[in-house]
Design a protein around this motif. Structure first.
Motif, PDB file in Angstrom:
ATOM      1  N   ALA A 120       0.827  -1.215   0.000  1.00 25.52           N
ATOM      2  CA  ALA A 120       0.000   0.000   0.000  1.00 25.52           C
ATOM      3  C   ALA A 120       0.863   1.269   0.000  1.00 25.52           C
ATOM      4  CB  ALA A 120      -0.916  -0.004   1.223  1.00 25.52           C
ATOM      5  N   SER A 121       2.079   1.195   0.564  1.00 26.46           N
ATOM      6  CA  SER A 121       2.958   2.377   0.584  1.00 26.46           C
ATOM      7  C   SER A 121       3.593   2.594  -0.788  1.00 26.46           C
ATOM      8  CB  SER A 121       4.082   2.199   1.610  1.00 26.46           C
ATOM      9  OG  SER A 121       3.558   1.907   2.875  1.00 26.46           O
ATOM     10  N   ARG A 122       3.904   1.492  -1.456  1.00 30.65           N
ATOM     11  CA  ARG A 122       4.603   1.595  -2.743  1.00 30.65           C
ATOM     12  C   ARG A 122       3.686   2.037  -3.871  1.00 30.65           C
ATOM     13  NH1 ARG A 122       7.888  -3.671  -2.011  1.00 30.65           N
ATOM     14  NH2 ARG A 122       9.873  -2.826  -1.307  1.00 30.65           N
ATOM     15  N   LEU A 123       2.479   1.436  -3.929  1.00 26.38           N
ATOM     16  CA  LEU A 123       1.586   1.678  -5.070  1.00 26.38           C
ATOM     17  C   LEU A 123       0.767   2.945  -4.843  1.00 26.38           C
ATOM     18  CD1 LEU A 123       0.277  -1.951  -5.749  1.00 26.38           C
ATOM     19  CD2 LEU A 123       2.183  -0.758  -6.848  1.00 26.38           C
ATOM     20  N   ALA A 127      -0.241   5.165  -6.861  1.00 30.31           N
ATOM     21  CA  ALA A 127      -1.280   5.478  -7.848  1.00 30.31           C
ATOM     22  C   ALA A 127      -2.588   4.761  -7.488  1.00 30.31           C
ATOM     23  CB  ALA A 127      -0.821   5.078  -9.241  1.00 30.31           C
ATOM     24  N   VAL A 128      -2.479   3.660  -6.764  1.00 31.82           N
ATOM     25  CA  VAL A 128      -3.674   2.897  -6.365  1.00 31.82           C
ATOM     26  C   VAL A 128      -4.120   3.297  -4.957  1.00 31.82           C
ATOM     27  CG1 VAL A 128      -4.620   0.577  -5.991  1.00 31.82           C
ATOM     28  CG2 VAL A 128      -2.859   0.935  -7.749  1.00 31.82           C
ATOM     29  N   PHE A 129      -3.140   3.419  -4.053  1.00 33.44           N
ATOM     30  CA  PHE A 129      -3.447   3.743  -2.652  1.00 33.44           C
ATOM     31  C   PHE A 129      -3.165   5.234  -2.448  1.00 33.44           C
ATOM     32  CE2 PHE A 129      -2.599  -0.775  -2.741  1.00 33.44           C
ATOM     33  CZ  PHE A 129      -3.572  -1.297  -1.886  1.00 33.44           C
ATOM     34  N   SER A 130      -4.213   6.033  -2.574  1.00 32.34           N
ATOM     35  CA  SER A 130      -4.047   7.486  -2.553  1.00 32.34           C
ATOM     36  C   SER A 130      -3.993   8.026  -1.116  1.00 32.34           C
ATOM     37  CB  SER A 130      -5.231   8.105  -3.296  1.00 32.34           C
ATOM     38  OG  SER A 130      -5.344   9.467  -2.995  1.00 32.34           O
ATOM     39  N   SER A 131      -3.228   9.108  -0.943  1.00 30.30           N
ATOM     40  CA  SER A 131      -3.185   9.775   0.371  1.00 30.30           C
ATOM     41  C   SER A 131      -4.245  10.864   0.468  1.00 30.30           C
ATOM     42  CB  SER A 131      -1.799  10.368   0.610  1.00 30.30           C
ATOM     43  OG  SER A 131      -0.870   9.331   0.774  1.00 30.30           O
ATOM     44  N   GLU A 132      -5.023  11.035  -0.591  1.00 31.16           N
ATOM     45  CA  GLU A 132      -6.116  12.004  -0.554  1.00 31.16           C
ATOM     46  C   GLU A 132      -7.437  11.260  -0.345  1.00 31.16           C
ATOM     47  OE1 GLU A 132      -6.051  14.661  -3.899  1.00 31.16           O
ATOM     48  OE2 GLU A 132      -3.909  15.017  -3.711  1.00 31.16           O
TER      49      GLU A 132
END
Ligand code: HEM
Length: 417
Positions: free
Chosen positions: A66-69, A71-76
């Motif tokens: 989840a930290s690496r991807l 584009a998939v796992f957004s911080s917004e």
């Protein structure tokens, strides 16, 4: 899988975070043993919490993915947990940690120069002076509260010095940060009134700090110095200048992220070294060889940040488990750092542990902690001085834990030299 099975802990219940640490560690060990991430429902609190729920990522491999991807796992809309009210960024701006690339990357570049190894080396003299003052105070007092006398003093002076905040204003800044972080990690339907009260106090503290930084920012625009604040107010992002609102949220993040974390790691460090005299002696006998690995081990064992969250931008399969677009996941760093699939004897404190691929500073990816090297320098300097000058410094009673699901904090810690 839902969290309604009787054997499962409820990570959204404040009572879980008030339980003894051993019970929480056992609960996370159980969650890690399950074949898929568990879903936890979160209540919606009008105006305060969007609600919904999240899948808990408790294994090391899942936190890494989840930290690496990014584009998939957004911080917004927000990586902080619990999720702030949706109107908060509109009023106070969006901090870096709650932002995706490309804007995140551009903003991060502006401040990252201040955290480059050469700049940090120059800060070592200042860190040594602050540590010297702290150790002298501990020596003179002989006993007291380690958090008040040492742990909270170190990071506030370091980060304020980087930001160019004069010494006489640091007490005010610290008092506002303490109020702001009271809100973090408080959650649950039963605590709605307490949460509303805390949020109001929190908002007032943010406003106080904003006024302060806007004044300081205007002054630095006229007369820039060699500090992060001057870099921020004179920076050009996407062809525009940072607005004062953006500057304010950046400033809050650096102050909060740079303070609580180091303060709590320092306190947990003293607890760990006091509880493991053999490891302490090993470290004291050869700090040059072991201080680096010891600091990583302290951060792994205590994991000062409990969790950050992500929102799925598209459907994704994690370990064969479908996560739909728009759903949330929460990354539990402390659990990943005890993952028996990655760490030998994960509950053993080993100052020489190598390799130690912990995720206490976040997983590898765009949001990996910007201040990790600074934190290592501060903690290393503190424990070096403590071992050399106060060989008998120890805890003198149990730590008073902070009730929070976000900061693995210590409010007070009796010590004796
Ligand atoms: C032991 C001390 C520390 C710990 C355990 C820690 C932990 C973390 C973690 C887990 C993240 C990841 C956030 C995410 O993935 O969403 C993070 C990000 C961050 N940390 Fe730290 N931190 C520490 C010290 C510091 C210090 C001293 C500073 C600055 C003075 C700092 C500034 C930041 C910033 C600005 C970010 C956001 C980076 C981004 O979003 O690009 N941290 N930290």
């Amino acid at each position: 899988m839902r969290a309604d099975a009787a054997t499962l802990p409820d990570l959204t219940d404040l009572a879980f975070w008030a339980a003894p640490e051993s019970a929480r560690l056992a609960a996370f060990a159980h969650l890690r043993s399950l074949d898929r991430p568990v879903f936890f429902a979160e209540p919606r609190v009008p105006l305060l919490r969007p609600g919904g729920g999240f899948h808990a990522l408790v294994r090391h491999a899942d936190v890494l993915e989840a930290s690496r991807l990014t584009a998939v796992f957004s911080s917004e809309p927000a990586a902080v947990s619990p999720e702030p009210p949706p109107w908060l960024p509109m009023v106070f701006g969006r901090p870096l940690v709650n932002m995706d690339d490309p804007r995140h990357a551009r903003l991060r570049r502006i401040v990252s120069r201040a955290f480059a190894p050469r700049r940090l080396e120059a800060l070592d003299v200042e860190i040594a002076e602050i540590v010297d003052e702290i150790v002298t105070r501990l020596e003179r007092r002989g006993s007291g509260d380690f958090v008040a006398d040492a742990a909270r003093e170190l990071p506030i002076h370091v980060i304020c010095s980087m930001l160019g905040i004069p010494r006489e204003r640091r007490g005010f800044v610290l008092s506002r940060i303490d109020v702001m972080t009271e809100y973090s990690g408080v959650r649950g339907e039963m605590h709605r009134l307490a949460t509303a009260r805390l949020l109001l106090g929190n908002l007032r503290a943010i406003v106080d700090l904003r006024r302060f930084v806007v004044g300081l920012g205007r002054q630095r625009r006229r007369d820039p110095g060699d500090d992060i604040l001057s870099a921020l107010v004179t920076a050009d992002v996407d062809g525009e200048r940072l607005s004062l609102r953006e500057l304010g949220s950046f400033f809050d993040l650096l102050l909060v992220a740079g303070n609580e974390t180091v303060r709590n790691a320092a306190s947990h460090g003293l607890v760990l070294l006091s509880e493991h005299p053999g490891e302490r002696e090993r470290l004291a006998a050869d700090p040059d060889a072991l201080m680096g690995t010891a600091i990583e081990e302290i951060v792994r064992m205590c994991s000062p940040i409990v969790q950050f969250r992500r929102t799925l931008t598209r459907d994704h399969e994690l370990r064969g488990h479908p996560l739909p677009a728009g759903s949330k996941v929460v990354l539990f760093y402390g659990s990943a750092n005890r993952d028996e699939a990655v760490f030998d004897a994960p509950d053993t404190f080993d100052v020489g542990r190598r390799p130690n691929p912990h995720v206490g500073f976040g997983g590898p990816g765009a949001h990996l902690c910007l201040g990790a090297h600074l934190a290592r320098r501060e903690l290393g300097a503190l424990f070096r001085a403590v071992l050399a000058r106060l060989p008998h410094l120890r805890t003198a009673g149990p730590a008073v834990p902070l009730l929070s699901s976000f900061d693995h904090g210590i409010v007070a810690l009796p010590y004796t030299v």
